[in-house]
Write an enzyme that holds these catalytic residues in place. Structure first.
Site, PDB file in Angstrom:
ATOM      1  N   CYS A 149      38.686  41.074  31.718  1.00 31.96           N
ATOM      2  CA  CYS A 149      39.108  42.072  32.269  1.00 31.96           C
ATOM      3  C   CYS A 149      38.216  43.388  32.554  1.00 31.96           C
ATOM      4  O   CYS A 149      38.256  44.133  31.448  1.00 31.96           O
ATOM      5  CB  CYS A 149      40.597  42.738  32.101  1.00 31.96           C
ATOM      6  SG  CYS A 149      41.240  43.883  33.322  1.00 31.96           S
ATOM      7  N   CYS A 175      38.869  46.147  40.875  1.00 34.37           N
ATOM      8  CA  CYS A 175      38.999  44.951  40.158  1.00 34.37           C
ATOM      9  C   CYS A 175      37.603  44.586  40.005  1.00 34.37           C
ATOM     10  O   CYS A 175      36.578  44.341  40.908  1.00 34.37           O
ATOM     11  CB  CYS A 175      39.559  43.896  40.812  1.00 34.37           C
ATOM     12  SG  CYS A 175      39.457  42.044  40.032  1.00 34.37           S
TER      13      CYS A 175
HETATM   14  O1  PYC Z   1      38.311  42.378  35.940  1.00 31.21           O
HETATM   15  O2  PYC Z   1      38.939  44.463  36.591  1.00 31.21           O
HETATM   16  C1  PYC Z   1      39.228  43.259  36.457  1.00 31.21           C
HETATM   17  C2  PYC Z   1      40.694  42.699  36.446  1.00 31.21           C
HETATM   18  C3  PYC Z   1      41.721  43.475  36.884  1.00 31.21           C
HETATM   19  C4  PYC Z   1      42.914  42.769  37.219  1.00 31.21           C
HETATM   20  C5  PYC Z   1      42.397  41.427  36.904  1.00 31.21           C
HETATM   21  N1  PYC Z   1      41.075  41.442  36.468  1.00 31.21           N
END
Ligand code: PYC
Length: 325
Positions: free
Chosen positions: A247, A88
């Site tokens: 993300c 993450c």
């Molecule tokens: O930032 O890699 C990320 C992530 C994965 C799930 C939520 N955030």
């Protein structure tokens, strides 16, 4: 019962809860083995920390464990409302800002060992964190799914530390007013991927052995709303929530696709806007001896939001969180 001490932060809107003390002692030599032990024996602890009534569905937990390599700063296992994450990036940014808040690290670069490999995180003078992520790659291009209630959807399968299905051409409006609709469509796409037995595949470079993984993140892309961004996304996370940040593992998967299509050069910046208007900047470098992968670096900010003790009352009917079927 011993309280669990946690420090909360958000990275560009997406929350992280780092367990500072009161976590389980895990069996296993490597962080990957410890993550498997956490999954097998400590699911109650996972729910206690991130699920209601102490947490909520968007929250990602981070458990600090012994690293694989003693020279690494820490090992870390990320988990959410339904299980563990492979990796993450927003969580890694949150862990770095938390370690700095605790006085455990200063500005500089630190290696963190995750179940899927080591990442190099840099806390800069400006307070932003850059994460050099695990090698990322596109696995399948132009997969066409017939999605019930949506119609045909075309997308790519890529790995950026988690498995993603990336959809460019969807005709949906990426607006906060449409989040419920976007979520429902993304969930239906996940079901179609599972029904079509479309998986992410990791091939062991030494043994050639293949392991199959659920593609549990779905990303929609569109033109940015902000003039300082290259693209906007909506990301469905495994537990049905959407990512408030752009993300970081999803951006890594996106960079792998852009690199494979020749749309972004080695070292060039790509600014990704999230559904709520926050930003991560991504870049990649090529690896001469492994042309099939890129090494992404994702930069963003995180802010501390709380410092808390979670109390576990044996009489609490929801001591281990609310279980949803
Ligand atoms: O930032 O890699 C990320 C992530 C994965 C799930 C939520 N955030």
């Amino acid at each position: 019962m011993e309280p669990i001490r946690v420090i909360d932060s958000h990275s560009e809107g997406e929350p992280t809860r780092v367990v500072v003390s009161g976590g389980p002692t895990l069996r296993g030599e490597s962080v990957a083995e410890k993550a498997a032990d956490f999954r097998n024996r400590f699911d109650d602890f996972r729910r206690t920390v991130v699920c209601e009534p102490r947490g909520h569905d968007a929250l990602v937990g981070a458990l600090l464990v012994e690293p694989d390599d003693p020279s690494s700063e820490t090992g870390v296992i990320f988990f959410n409302n339904v299980g563990t994450l492979h990796m993450c990036v927003h969580g890694t940014i949150g862990v770095m800002v938390t370690l700095a808040h605790m006085g455990r690290i200063a500005r500089g670069s630190y290696t963190l060992d995750t179940p899927v490999g080591s990442v190099l995180a840099h806390l800069g003078e400006n307070g932003l964190v850059s994460v050099e992520n695990v090698p990322s790659f596109r696995q399948q291009t132009d997969v066409v799914l017939e999605v019930e209630g949506v119609g045909p959807v075309r997308g790519d399968v890529a790995w950026g530390g988690n498995w993603f299905f990336l959809v460019e051409d969807h005709g949906f409006e990426l607006a906060t007013t449409d989040i419920e609709l976007l979520r429902e469509r993304a969930v239906r796409i996940r079901w179609a991927l599972e029904a079509g037995a479309i998986h992410g595949v990791h091939r062991d470079s030494e043994t050639g052995e293949e392991t199959y993984h659920v593609i549990d993140h779905v990303e929609f892309f569109d033109a940015p709303t902000r003039s300082d961004c290259d693209s906007k996304n909506f990301v469905l996370c495994p537990g049905g929530e959407y990512d408030r940040s752009p993300c970081g593992t999803g951006l890594s998967a996106k960079l792998a696709c852009l690199a494979a299509d020749g749309q972004l050069g080695n070292g060039q910046p790509w600014v990704q806007e999230s559904i709520i208007g926050s930003r991560f900047t991504g870049r990649y470098r090529e690896v001469e001896e492994r042309p099939e992968v890129i090494i992404p670096t994702i930069t963003g900010g995180a802010w501390i939001t709380g410092n808390n003790e979670l109390h576990l009352d044996p009489d609490d009917p929801f001591i281990n969180g609310i279980v949803r079927s």
